[in-house]
Design a protein around this motif. Structure first.
Motif, mmCIF file in Angstrom:
data_model
loop_
_atom_site.group_PDB
_atom_site.id
_atom_site.type_symbol
_atom_site.label_atom_id
_atom_site.label_comp_id
_atom_site.label_asym_id
_atom_site.label_seq_id
_atom_site.Cartn_x
_atom_site.Cartn_y
_atom_site.Cartn_z
ATOM 1 N N ALA C 211 23.631 41.682 49.028
ATOM 2 C CA ALA C 211 22.316 42.212 49.371
ATOM 3 C C ALA C 211 21.859 43.153 48.277
ATOM 4 O O ALA C 211 22.660 43.663 47.496
ATOM 5 N N ARG C 212 20.574 43.383 48.187
ATOM 6 C CA ARG C 212 20.024 44.365 47.266
ATOM 7 C C ARG C 212 19.955 45.703 47.989
ATOM 8 O O ARG C 212 19.785 45.742 49.210
ATOM 9 N N LEU C 217 19.929 48.414 55.749
ATOM 10 C CA LEU C 217 19.647 49.553 56.607
ATOM 11 C C LEU C 217 20.909 50.382 56.682
ATOM 12 O O LEU C 217 22.010 49.877 56.481
ATOM 13 N N GLN C 218 20.714 51.639 56.993
ATOM 14 C CA GLN C 218 21.854 52.536 56.948
ATOM 15 C C GLN C 218 22.106 53.168 58.305
ATOM 16 O O GLN C 218 21.183 53.688 58.927
ATOM 17 N N ILE C 234 27.066 53.284 57.010
ATOM 18 C CA ILE C 234 27.363 51.861 57.129
ATOM 19 C C ILE C 234 26.087 51.104 56.802
ATOM 20 O O ILE C 234 25.052 51.312 57.440
ATOM 21 N N HIS C 235 26.156 50.289 55.766
ATOM 22 C CA HIS C 235 24.975 49.535 55.355
ATOM 23 C C HIS C 235 25.013 48.148 55.975
ATOM 24 O O HIS C 235 26.020 47.457 55.885
ATOM 25 N N HIS C 236 23.907 47.785 56.597
ATOM 26 C CA HIS C 236 23.893 46.473 57.253
ATOM 27 C C HIS C 236 22.574 45.779 57.013
ATOM 28 O O HIS C 236 21.565 46.407 56.643
ATOM 29 N N ALA C 624 26.152 52.410 67.524
ATOM 30 C CA ALA C 624 26.496 51.121 66.934
ATOM 31 C C ALA C 624 25.634 50.878 65.704
ATOM 32 O O ALA C 624 24.429 51.100 65.734
ATOM 33 N N ALA C 625 26.272 50.455 64.607
ATOM 34 C CA ALA C 625 25.503 50.130 63.416
ATOM 35 C C ALA C 625 24.781 48.798 63.622
ATOM 36 O O ALA C 625 23.635 48.631 63.223
ATOM 37 N N VAL C 626 25.475 47.878 64.222
ATOM 38 C CA VAL C 626 24.883 46.563 64.527
ATOM 39 C C VAL C 626 25.246 46.243 65.976
ATOM 40 O O VAL C 626 26.112 46.884 66.563
ATOM 41 N N THR C 627 24.581 45.234 66.520
ATOM 42 C CA THR C 627 24.912 44.890 67.899
ATOM 43 C C THR C 627 26.193 44.066 67.921
ATOM 44 O O THR C 627 26.579 43.460 66.922
ATOM 45 N N ALA C 628 26.835 44.073 69.086
ATOM 46 C CA ALA C 628 28.108 43.364 69.211
ATOM 47 C C ALA C 628 27.920 41.877 68.916
ATOM 48 O O ALA C 628 26.917 41.281 69.299
#
Ligand SMILES: Cc1cc2nc3c(=O)[nH]c(=O)nc-3n(C[C@H](O)[C@H](O)[C@H](O)COP(=O)(O)O)c2cc1C
Ligand code: SF4
Ligand code: FES
Lengths: 173, 426, 790
Positions: C211-212, C217-218, C234-236, C624-628
């Motif tokens: 990714a660039r 998102l952080q 955490i970058h996602h 949560a950084a991302v969803t499960a």
């Protein structure tokens, strides 16, 4: 003077280790510096290792020096690649280091260089096919009033002329 | 050299002048023995040094007595005296001769310095290529030790001074005093940012004084003959004699030790004049880092720190490089630029990138590929290198570059326009 | 002392010994820089920070120029700007300007500063330098042509990582930053040089081309792998984790994180991740919906609780589980009527559990470790257990502290140890007792109930000398590492360390495994105390006894017992024999497929909200950084539904924060009495075995389920292999040679391992690592083993 990959491989093929007598010589240098300053002996130690290995340093020898002085190996590589008197690839039996800096240039070092190249049939940074000579262009050798100058192994030759070059090389043939 | 009094070269007419015996016979170690016997105080020696108006012979011309006063001899902790015998400034070859022919005088000078500053250990850093001078110096040192003059535990005295030879391995930058200290510590020769200065944070972080070989060699005589005698050899503010290494287009190149303030024309005469009766074109009066001066300026100038500074150049290390009318200035500058490019240590951005950039521009001019804007570019790149780095190596290229363009602009323009030198035979 | 200076017209009060750049930074005045970094020594080599200082003809580097009273500085005067602009131009002379394809694009200090200070068009029209790339290993990608020689990475190695592996090779224009010989970096913090590198020369290798910088998102995170609680960003992107970088927190991780914290995320999407609930029917695994799976679990638990007894059910959790998860787990167990809940899965000895404090915490803040005069570290390898605690110990050493290691293995540290005592593993208790004896002799005023024990040993010169050093220190700290805690007499060792502290006017701290052991104690995920340390009437079974009792039902939370537990074979036996094994887990293992009956897929730490309590007792919550992924769910939700289906009270949470709040409220209940250590020392030391003893260690990259699955970490030089290591002396005694395969047996199982000679291991002791499939078949991690030639 970063070694090329092939150079390094060649270096690694040479398995020579730092000898005990070399270590003893290094230990003699170490007496000059405070006990916790073993690193101070790295320059003399590399000279000793290089002299012992026909004029050039292998990675193995540098590692041995580092281990003997108890300093990081990369710190030794930093030093050996910084100073111009260390060779990290195989060299000829004789190192011909000719100065072309200003005072020498003004005294026609060009002619001296031309004669050297012609006689040895090599360019700068090359070694003769018979492995006898390596030719180097170096910066000021600090003998400028006797220009042109070259350092042949450990000896200065001053007020050089093409004829003198013939004679000096002739004596080594 | 007739009636000139010599300092560093005073024993040069002796047979094997480098021996302990020869040096002693000449009056050597007299001052040091007095110190060992407790006959001279630190304060006295320091005052003599200041009064002598000896200025550093390594390049910067800083008053030696003043420099020595920066170290507090009574402060606790180890202090060091270091001799700079890394001689590498193109054109300079005086320290080599001092080490070869008069090594004891350097030893005595260093010992006296150690006494003044309370430094009990000294190192002489000699460039690695100087095989013969290294050997001479080391033998002399062993002689002095054997004679009970050098060491940490000397008989019948409270004074102590131990001295060691250290060697380099080929790096001009190690002549810069803080790079020299780094090198002596077993590292790459990266100059240190100052402050702190070596007087506070020197070798192994301890207070240290670095002086040039010629500076140290001048010290014993100052004590032997008195500061007044010494300062009177030169002119006010420029005490003593100086060795000029005259090289290039003269009939008798050589090291000439003469009083500071001698007119250049006289020095040129000593060196046999311009070769083949040619016309003088230009002179670099103080080693390659000194801006070049044209013949007419030179013929009117006196060889001392102040006069040369006033003329926009410097006395530097005393290397006088003489060029006659056959010299192509583009070629000269190209060679100098190449030198600095090779020798930049590489830590500061303007120097690491600037020396290469400058060198490539001059190189392309010399090879007929110069562009009309190149001189302005050169001048500007050089300007951007000045005063922005840790040490002055960058300036040592940039200032000469600007001086070459200033003094010989048409010659460069001609080369750019015609793709060849305006000087015949080049 | 403060002095007054002026920068850009602003009058400032600044610390006397600071540099202009620090003063400017504190005042929010931007000075461009590349080589300067507040955590590293000053190099002053890039020359970007040149500023205009009144009374100086030349511009001066702000990073290396000390402030002086009345100094007037201009950072944007003509002189300053010209200098900065020209330095920028020099920097770009040899820079490839390949921003469009550079991973640093969008987060590049060079790019940012060039925009502000660069000239418009390049006047340099000659060939650019190109530099061969270096292979620094599996974590860091290089593109050395982009290097601007700031030497931050070189200084990091020597000054922070404590290992000099990178250097500036060569000189002048041809200087190259690198290792000279092909070499993977071996520091456990090596990848911090990625963040330090101001350009794209050193980048995150696994992240490459993912990714660039501006597309990600952080989210904030907290390390889930050790008890430091390093703060993370955490970058996602598109609901996938792209990479992890440090979030600065001076009190905890400063600007660093360990490589484990950075690259564990590479294990999140491994192939054995489970994302649908599963049940085993007639020996076959089936993917089912949540309802079905939960139904099977609940019915199973209810049947056993009713037909047998609730105390026939045991729950075990990882100490990487969140505070909320651990709280609900124990609430569930205690709700159905048992105290059989524990998280101390690597511990072998539970004898003294009643004596210990309410929860293990350090007696000082993490940042204060560097201020200690003396640190005694017992049993472990701080560098590989909690890299950032080790970093503080190292700083303490740099500040002049005495650091003493008492260890059964003479491990290598990235600082000079002041003194050490290396004793064979079984003799550790004796050594500590002897030091205590020496302390009590040297400090007769100190009282102790352990006199009898002390009299049973003799103290030699070394013990006396260590005691003397401890007594001489004003500010000292005794730390216990993993080996001490997991030792077969770990409880006693803890007690002896406590005794040492009380006799030596010192303090003890435990460096616990996992991210949340302190939280687990607080949450009550221990059999003998409830939440906030409340005593329970009848303690449940500890981990050891849960396995030995061969219970009919186990509930496992975020755990792979075969890799995570002391005595893994005992655990496997128990699980195989159980009627019901419910695994709440993000991954399934081959062993799990054998022993489990229900698999409830849980969200790993990046996909759930929660709280970790770090070793200094600091609560750090995260979302949560991302969803499960897939059907998996945050474990607190799974446990909540289980509680509801089991018709237990108090499981009606809507958000995890409600659980956190409930726990926060409990802090008021802490019974300070229980904070006091009440050790009852034996009158004699237990007898020592004469045979060959095993010592076990979880290698840095085998520490938990996520880390074990991170391939880049497995490919580093410090990731271990399953071996049996012993000293040359022992090998000779057993007539074994290096590399030879031997049969290692315990009780009724045996495995084959290659011999490694390691002379750092004291006594008749062999080291066998845990966390590997190869070593899971063994029993006690500290205990006797048999060795035979193959
Ligand atoms: C690039 C550079 C090279 C130098 N080389 C030398 C040298 O070869 N010998 C020397 O004595 N001083 C050299 N110097 C000057 C030293 O830094 C220092 O000023 C000198 O050794 C001080 O001694 P002095 O006060 O006796 O002159 C050099 C300086 C620079 C910046
Ligand atoms: S100016 Fe050049 S030689 Fe001097 S320290 Fe900087 S990079 Fe090195
Ligand atoms: S930040 Fe000051 S010189 Fe690099």
């Amino acid at each position: 003077m970063v070694a090329t990959r092939e150079g390094q491989q060649m270096a690694n093929a040479n398995k020579a280790r730092l000898s005990d007598s070399a270590k003893a010589e290094i230990d003699a240098w170490l007496t000059k510096y405070p006990q916790e300053q073993r690193r101070s002996a790295v320059i003399p130690a590399l000279h000793i290792a290089q002299d012992e290995n026909k004029g050039w340093l292998t990675t193995q020898l540098m590692d041995d020096v580092a281990d003997h002085l108890q300093i990081p190996r990369v710190s030794v590589y930093e030093v050996s690649t910084f100073y111009s008197m260390y060779d990290l690839e195989k060299v000829g039996t004789h190192k011909v280091c000719v100065c072309t800096n200003l005072s020498c240039m003004l005294s026609d070092s060009d002619a001296v260089v031309a004669r050297l190249k012609e006689k040895l049939k090599i360019d700068f940074n090359e070694t003769t096919a018979d492995g006898k000579f390596t030719l180097r262009e170096v910066e000021c050798l600090g003998a400028c009033v006797n220009a042109p100058v070259m350092l042949l192994d450990r000896t200065y030759h001053e007020k050089l002329t093409p004829e003198k070059v013939d004679k000096i090389l002739g004596e080594l043939e | 050299m007739g009636n000139i009094n010599h300092v560093c070269f005073r024993n040069f007419d002796l047979d094997q002048p480098w021996t302990f015996e020869a040096y002693e016979n000449m009056g050597g170690y007299k001052a040091w023995r007095k110190i060992l016997r407790g006959e001279l105080t630190r304060e006295f020696v320091l005052e003599e040094m200041k009064a002598s108006e000896l200025r550093g012979r390594g390049g910067a011309g800083f008053p030696t007595g003043l420099k020595w006063s920066f170290l507090n001899p009574n402060a606790p902790g180890q202090k060091y005296v270091v001799c700079n015998s890394d001689e590498g400034e193109p054109g300079t070859c005086k320290d080599r001769d001092i080490l070869r022919y008069n090594p004891h005088q350097v030893i005595e000078g260093m010992a006296i310095a150690g006494f003044v500053m309370g430094a009990t250990v000294g190192y002489n850093y000699i460039r690695g290529e100087f095989y013969e001078p290294i050997e001479r110096f080391e033998i002399a040192l062993q002689e002095a030790k054997a004679a009970g003059l050098i060491g940490l535990e000397l008989k019948d005295t409270k004074v102590a001074f131990d001295l060691h030879t250290h060697i380099g391995a080929g790096a001009y930058i190690c002549g810069e005093e803080t790079a020299l200290l780094e090198s002596l510590e077993g590292k790459k020769g990266y100059p240190r940012f100052k402050p702190p200065f070596p007087a506070n944070f020197g070798l192994y972080g301890q207070p240290t004084t670095v002086n040039n070989t010629e500076s140290f060699a001048s010290v014993p005589i100052i004590l032997e003959k008195g500061s007044k005698w010494f300062s009177e050899q030169g002119i006010p503010n420029n005490g003593g004699t100086k060795i000029f290494c005259v090289s290039g287009h003269v009939n008798k190149p050589g090291n000439y030790e003469v009083p500071l303030g001698m007119p250049f024309s006289e020095l040129l005469e000593l060196a046999g004049g311009v070769r083949d009766g040619n016309k003088l074109k230009a002179v670099i009066p103080g080693g390659s880092s000194a801006p070049i001066l044209t013949a007419d300026v030179m013929m009117k100038i006196d060889m001392d720190f102040d006069s040369l500074a006033k003329a926009g150049s410097m006395l530097g290390s005393g290397a006088v490089i003489v060029m006659d009318e056959t010299t192509c200035m583009v070629k000269v500058l190209s060679r100098l630029a190449h030198f600095y490019d090779e020798e930049s240590c590489g830590q500061c951005t303007p120097c690491r990138e600037g020396t290469g950039w400058v060198s490539r521009i001059v190189h392309r001019i010399l090879h007929g590929d110069g562009k009309p804007d190149d001189l302005d570019l050169l001048d500007n790149v050089a300007a951007n290198m000045i005063g922005r780095t840790i040490c002055v190596l960058a300036d040592a290229l940039a200032m000469p570059v600007q001086s070459f363009i200033r003094c010989f602009r048409e010659e460069f323009e001609y080369f750019i326009e015609h793709g060849k030198s305006m000087v015949e035979g080049n | 002392m403060k002095i007054e200076i002026e920068i850009d017209g602003k009058k400032l009060q600044v610390e006397q010994n600071s540099m202009i750049i620090e003063a400017a930074d504190n005042a929010g005045i931007t000075v461009p820089r590349f080589c300067y970094h507040k955590k590293l020594s000053i190099a002053a080599n890039c020359r970007m920070c040149l500023v205009d200082v009144e009374k100086s003809r030349k511009p001066l580097p702000a990073c290396a120029t000390p402030v002086t009273e009345g100094m007037v500085v201009r950072t944007r005067s003509k002189l300053a700007l010209e200098a900065q602009k020209s330095v920028m131009e020099f920097l770009l002379v040899n820079h490839p300007l390949d921003c469009p394809i550079c991973d640093q694009g969008g987060q590049c200090e060079l790019q940012d500063i060039a925009l502000g200070y660069g000239a418009d068009a390049s006047r340099y029209d000659q060939g650019k330098r190109s530099v061969a790339d270096k292979n620094l290993g599996s974590l860091i990608a290089t593109d050395m042509t982009r290097c601007i020689h700031c030497t931050r990475c070189v200084r990091f190695g020597t000054e922070i990582a404590g290992i000099t592996e990178m250097g500036s090779i060569g000189r002048g224009e041809s200087t190259e930053i690198g290792t000279y010989v092909e070499k993977s970096l071996s520091s456990e913090m090596s990848a911090n040089i990625i963040d330090l590198c101001p350009v794209g020369a050193l980048t995150n290798k696994p992240f490459r081309f993912r990714a660039r910088a501006w597309e990600v998102l952080q989210a904030r995170g907290v390390s889930a792998h050790d008890c430091v609680g390093s703060n993370l960003h955490i970058h996602h992107r598109r609901n996938k984790i792209m990479r992890v970088v440090p979030k600065e927190n001076e009190a905890i991780n400063e600007t660093w994180i360990s490589d484990r914290d950075r690259f564990s995320c590479e294990g999140l999407h491994s192939e054995d991740r489970v994302t649908t609930p599963m049940i085993k029917r007639h020996g076959q695994w089936e993917q089912v919906d949540w309802q079905t799976a939960l139904h099977v679990a609940v019915e199973g638990l209810q049947t056993i609780a009713q037909t047998q007894s609730p105390s026939h059910i045991g729950a075990l959790a990882s100490s990487n589980a969140t505070l909320e998860e651990l709280y609900l787990l124990q609430k569930l167990m205690r709700g159905i009527g048992t105290n059989n809940v524990d998280h101390r899965v690597r511990q072998s000895d539970f004898h003294y559990q009643q004596a210990t404090a309410l929860m293990p915490t350090l007696p000082v803040a993490i940042a204060d470790i560097e201020q200690q005069d003396l640190i005694i570290y017992i049993g472990g390898h701080p560098q590989f257990e909690q890299p950032l605690i080790n970093h503080r110990i190292r700083k303490a050493r740099d500040n002049g502290a005495t650091v003493i290691m008492i260890n059964p293995v003479d491990l290598k540290h990235n600082f000079d140890v002041s003194d050490k005592l290396i004793v064979a593993n079984p003799l550790l208790p004796r050594a500590l007792t002897a030091i205590c004896r020496a302390l009590s002799e040297q400090n007769p005023d100190a009282k102790t109930s352990a006199q009898e024990l002390l009299q049973s040993v003799t103290a030699d010169d070394k013990h006396q000398q260590l005691a003397k050093q401890l007594l001489a220190a004003d500010n000292s700290l005794i730390l216990l590492g993993a080996i001490a805690q997991h030792h077969q007499q770990g409880g006693l060792l803890h007690g002896l360390a406590t005794l040492m502290a009380s006799l030596g006017n010192s303090r003890v701290g435990l460096l616990t495994p996992g991210a949340n052991a302190t939280g687990a104690w607080f949450a009550g995920a221990i059999p003998h105390r409830g939440p906030a340390g409340l005593n329970v009437a009848k303690p449940g079974l500890d981990v050891k006894r849960m396995w030995e009792s061969q219970l009919p039902a186990y509930l496992l939370l975020n755990l792979e017992p075969e890799h995570d537990c002391a005595n893994s074979q005992r655990a496997l036996k128990a699980l195989h024999n159980a009627d019901l094994v419910i695994c709440v887990t993000p991954y399934k293992t081959a062993a799990m497929e054998q022993y489990a009956d229900v698999i409830l897929p849980m969200a790993p730490f990046t996909e759930t909200s929660g709280t970790f309590i770090n070793i200094e007792g600091k609560w750090q919550s995260f979302t949560a950084a991302v969803t499960a992924q897939g059907e998996s769910r945050p474990a607190w939700k799974v446990l909540r539904v289980l509680g509801n289906l089991l018709e237990l009270d108090g499981f009606n949470y809507v958000a995890s924060t409600e659980i956190t709040d409930e726990l926060q409220a409990l802090t008021a209940n802490i019974n300070s009495d229980q904070q006091i250590n009440k050790w009852r020392y034996p009158s004699q030391l237990p007898a020592v075995n004469n045979g060959i003893e095993r010592i076990t260690y979880w290698p840095i990259y085998r520490s938990d389920n996520v880390v074990r699955r991170s391939v880049p970490l497995q490919n580093t030089p410090i990731s271990d292999a399953p071996v049996i290591a012993m000293s040359q002396t022992l090998a000779e005694e057993l007539t074994l040679k290096a590399g030879e395969d031997v049969v290692v047996s315990q009780v009724d199982t045996s495995i084959t391992l290659p011999v490694k000679i390691d002379n750092r291991i004291a006594g008749n002791v062999v080291y066998i690592p845990a966390g590997f499939a190869e070593t899971a078949a063994l029993y006690e991690s500290f205990g006797s083993v048999n060795i035979e030639r193959k």
